[in-house]
Structure formats: structure tokens, C-alpha cells
Design an enzyme around this catalytic site. Structure first.
Site, PDB file in Angstrom:
ATOM      1  N   HIS A 298      42.997  87.597  53.861  1.00 24.23           N
ATOM      2  CA  HIS A 298      41.911  86.387  53.394  1.00 24.23           C
ATOM      3  C   HIS A 298      42.571  85.054  53.951  1.00 24.23           C
ATOM      4  O   HIS A 298      43.807  84.685  53.742  1.00 24.23           O
ATOM      5  CB  HIS A 298      42.216  86.515  51.855  1.00 24.23           C
ATOM      6  CG  HIS A 298      41.371  85.405  51.077  1.00 24.23           C
ATOM      7  ND1 HIS A 298      40.183  85.680  50.736  1.00 24.23           N
ATOM      8  CD2 HIS A 298      41.594  84.376  50.458  1.00 24.23           C
ATOM      9  CE1 HIS A 298      39.664  84.765  50.093  1.00 24.23           C
ATOM     10  NE2 HIS A 298      40.424  83.821  49.983  1.00 24.23           N
TER      11      HIS A 298
ATOM     12  N   PHE B  61      44.010  75.470  45.400  1.00 22.62           N
ATOM     13  CA  PHE B  61      45.482  75.663  45.792  1.00 22.62           C
ATOM     14  C   PHE B  61      46.014  77.143  45.192  1.00 22.62           C
ATOM     15  O   PHE B  61      45.364  77.578  44.421  1.00 22.62           O
ATOM     16  CB  PHE B  61      46.538  74.704  44.618  1.00 22.62           C
ATOM     17  CG  PHE B  61      46.165  73.184  44.952  1.00 22.62           C
ATOM     18  CD1 PHE B  61      46.984  72.710  46.141  1.00 22.62           C
ATOM     19  CD2 PHE B  61      45.042  72.429  44.495  1.00 22.62           C
ATOM     20  CE1 PHE B  61      46.423  71.326  46.609  1.00 22.62           C
ATOM     21  CE2 PHE B  61      44.688  71.247  44.869  1.00 22.62           C
ATOM     22  CZ  PHE B  61      45.577  70.566  45.970  1.00 22.62           C
TER      23      PHE B  61
ATOM     24  N   GLY C 210      48.571  79.781  43.834  1.00 24.23           N
ATOM     25  CA  GLY C 210      49.917  79.824  42.536  1.00 24.23           C
ATOM     26  C   GLY C 210      49.555  79.216  41.303  1.00 24.23           C
ATOM     27  O   GLY C 210      50.203  78.855  40.373  1.00 24.23           O
TER      28      GLY C 210
ATOM     29  N   ASP D 205      39.488  85.875  43.118  1.00 24.62           N
ATOM     30  CA  ASP D 205      40.398  84.989  43.859  1.00 24.62           C
ATOM     31  C   ASP D 205      41.143  83.995  42.921  1.00 24.62           C
ATOM     32  O   ASP D 205      40.315  83.260  42.171  1.00 24.62           O
ATOM     33  CB  ASP D 205      39.717  84.433  45.150  1.00 24.62           C
ATOM     34  CG  ASP D 205      40.708  83.567  45.949  1.00 24.62           C
ATOM     35  OD1 ASP D 205      41.828  83.552  45.939  1.00 24.62           O
ATOM     36  OD2 ASP D 205      39.885  82.958  46.957  1.00 24.62           O
TER      37      ASP D 205
HETATM   38  C1  DX5 Z   1      42.702  79.071  46.036  1.00 22.88           C
HETATM   39  C2  DX5 Z   1      42.436  80.000  46.993  1.00 22.88           C
HETATM   40  C3  DX5 Z   1      43.125  81.352  47.024  1.00 22.88           C
HETATM   41  C4  DX5 Z   1      44.598  81.254  46.916  1.00 22.88           C
HETATM   42  C5  DX5 Z   1      44.995  82.255  45.871  1.00 22.88           C
HETATM   43  O1  DX5 Z   1      41.768  78.255  46.213  1.00 22.88           O
HETATM   44  O2  DX5 Z   1      41.060  80.470  47.310  1.00 22.88           O
HETATM   45  O3  DX5 Z   1      42.748  82.483  47.996  1.00 22.88           O
HETATM   46  O4  DX5 Z   1      45.296  81.645  47.875  1.00 22.88           O
HETATM   47  O5  DX5 Z   1      46.511  81.810  45.677  1.00 22.88           O
HETATM   48  P1  DX5 Z   1      47.097  82.796  44.374  1.00 22.88           P
HETATM   49  O6  DX5 Z   1      46.800  84.202  44.416  1.00 22.88           O
HETATM   50  O7  DX5 Z   1      48.564  82.443  44.530  1.00 22.88           O
HETATM   51  O8  DX5 Z   1      46.197  82.217  43.083  1.00 22.88           O
HETATM   52 ZN    ZN Z   2      40.456  82.131  48.541  1.00 21.67          ZN
END
Ligand code: DX5
Ligand code: ZN
Length: 227
Positions: free
Chosen positions: A30, A140, A142, A172
């Protein structure tokens, strides 16, 4: 079988090819593209996707968190992405755009921010190969998983079943061992995980563990019976 797509947003950007290798066994990687306008963060663009596509044989799942995807999304297909996701909130002509992505040879996918309902887009679902339901505000990695998105995942799965579609349902944001089973039970079958994979000691092991949890939670789900 559930599909886990590791998000390189949580990887080391100076070593992207090695970080892709670290999750060997995943079908898709991704790639979060952010333009500092649609979301308040800036990541990477077409040249890096092009290089990454050449450097790895894992297919790239490009998630475009950008303004004017109508103009830019086709370039990500040309750059080598196997799947391109645009946000419906940013698209001027989502049907035309989905058709263009497919015509260029990639899977077409549409994303909904947490505050965007699915119902107005029911008739558009046959134009798509995947629908992405964000389970955090995009921008973001996390962040904490938004439990209140579970009913939307459930309603979307019901719409997919009602129309008899072969549409993948991706989630996601905040997907981890503690949340993935709830998403799977509600109807998701493609799971993006950033910090839960690249924050782990053994990223490939984390992917396998997440997949096992999702498969376990899906085994008895009404929508997966007979899959
Ligand atoms: C956030 C992104 C995600 C992000 C998810 O806007 O679209 O793809 O990498 O990160 P985690 O899995 O850490 O929430
Ligand atoms: Zn994403």
C-alpha cells in the site's frame, strides 16, 4: 483468504525496496500518496512509484490522498500501480475516472473519509474493483482505529451482496491485532496495516498473524459463507 496490504507510510523511505522485501508473501504493497492539500501531510509522487514498481514484484496499491485525482490518477497507472484508489470527496467525475483507470489496465478503487456516507454511491459500485473505507481521518499513520466506522463497513458489505458484486472491501487506519477481527466480521476483506506491520520486529510475521486473525473472524461471517 484475507488480504493484508502493508503500508509503506510506516516504513523507512530511504530503503523502500528493502522494506518491500521485508513483507514478501504479501500480495500488495500500500502506497500512500499525499499532496499537503487534500490532507495536511506530504509524502511521495509518480517518480517514486515508478522506481518502486521497477524495484519490487509486489503489486502496488496506490492510495491517492490528493486534490484533482481526475488529472493525476491515470499517471499512477502508467507509473506501474496495479490498483489506484481516489477519494470521492476530491473527484470531479468519479465514474469517468474509474473507467479511465480500468481502461488503462489497473484496478479502480474509491475511498470514503470517515464522514462520507456510502449510500449516495450505491449505483456507482459496479464501476469499481475495490471500495476503501477509512477507519481514521486520512493523513497520518499510527492513529487510533475509529470503532464507529463498523456500521458503515457492515452496510457496505450488505450493498455488495445485494448487487452480487465481486468488489473488494478495504479498510485503512488503525488496523492491528486488536482491531482487525472486528473489521473482518463486519465485512472487510482487504486490510491496510502500517504501524502494525513495520513497527513490528518481524514485519512478514506480523502480516501472517494479522491474516490468521482476519481469516478466523471471517470463517463464520454470513457474507463469507460459500466464498
Ligand atoms: C493514513 C494512511 C494509511 C496509514 C495507516 O492516512 O492512508 O494507509 O499508513 O497507518 P496505520 O496502519 O499505522 O494506521
Ligand atoms: Zn492509505
Amino acid at each position: 483468504m484475507a488480504q493484508i496490504n502493508p503500508s509503506i507510510l510506516s516504513a523507512d523511505f530511504a530503503r523502500l525496496a528493502e522494506e518491500a522485501e521485508a513483507v514478501r508473501g504479501s500480495d500488495w504493497l500500500h502506497v500512500d500518496v499525499m499532496d499537503n492539500h487534500f490532507v495536511p501531510n506530504l509524502t511521495l509522487g509518480v517518480p517514486i512509484v515508478e522506481s518502486l514498481a521497477r524495484a519490487t514484484d509486489i503489486s502496488l496499491d496506490c492510495h491517492l490522498m490528493i486534490e484533482d485525482p481526475d488529472r493525476w490518477a491515470p499517471q499512477y497507472v502508467e507509473a506501474g500501480a496495479g490498483s489506484v484508489t481516489f477519494h470521492v470527496e476530491a473527484a470531479a467525475a468519479p465514474i469517468r475516472l474509474a473507467r479511465e483507470i480500468r481502461a488503462k489496465g489497473a484496478r479502480a478503487s474509491m475511498a470514503l473519509k470517515p464522514g462520507t456516507p456510502i449510500e449516495p454511491y450505491e449505483d456507482l459500485l459496479p464501476e469499481l474493483d475495490m471500495l476503501l473505507i477509512m477507519t481514521v481521518e486520512p493523513g497520518f499513520g499510527g492513529q487510533a482505529f475509529l470503532d464507529i466506522m463498523l456500521p458503515k463497513i457492515r452496510r457496505t458489505r450488505e450493498l455488495i451482496a445485494k448487487h452480487g458484486l465481486e468488489l473488494w472491501l478495504q479498510v485503512d487506519g488503525g488496523v492491528a491485532a486488536s482491531t482487525i477481527e472486528r473489521c473482518a466480521e463486519a465485512g472487510a476483506d482487504v486490510f491496510v496495516a502500517g504501524s502494525a506491520v513495520y513497527g513490528a520486529e518481524d514485519p512478514a510475521g506480523a502480516v501472517a498473524k494479522l491474516r490468521a486473525l482476519a481469516d478466523g473472524a471471517t470463517a463464520d461471517a454470513w457474507w463469507a459463507c460459500g466464498h
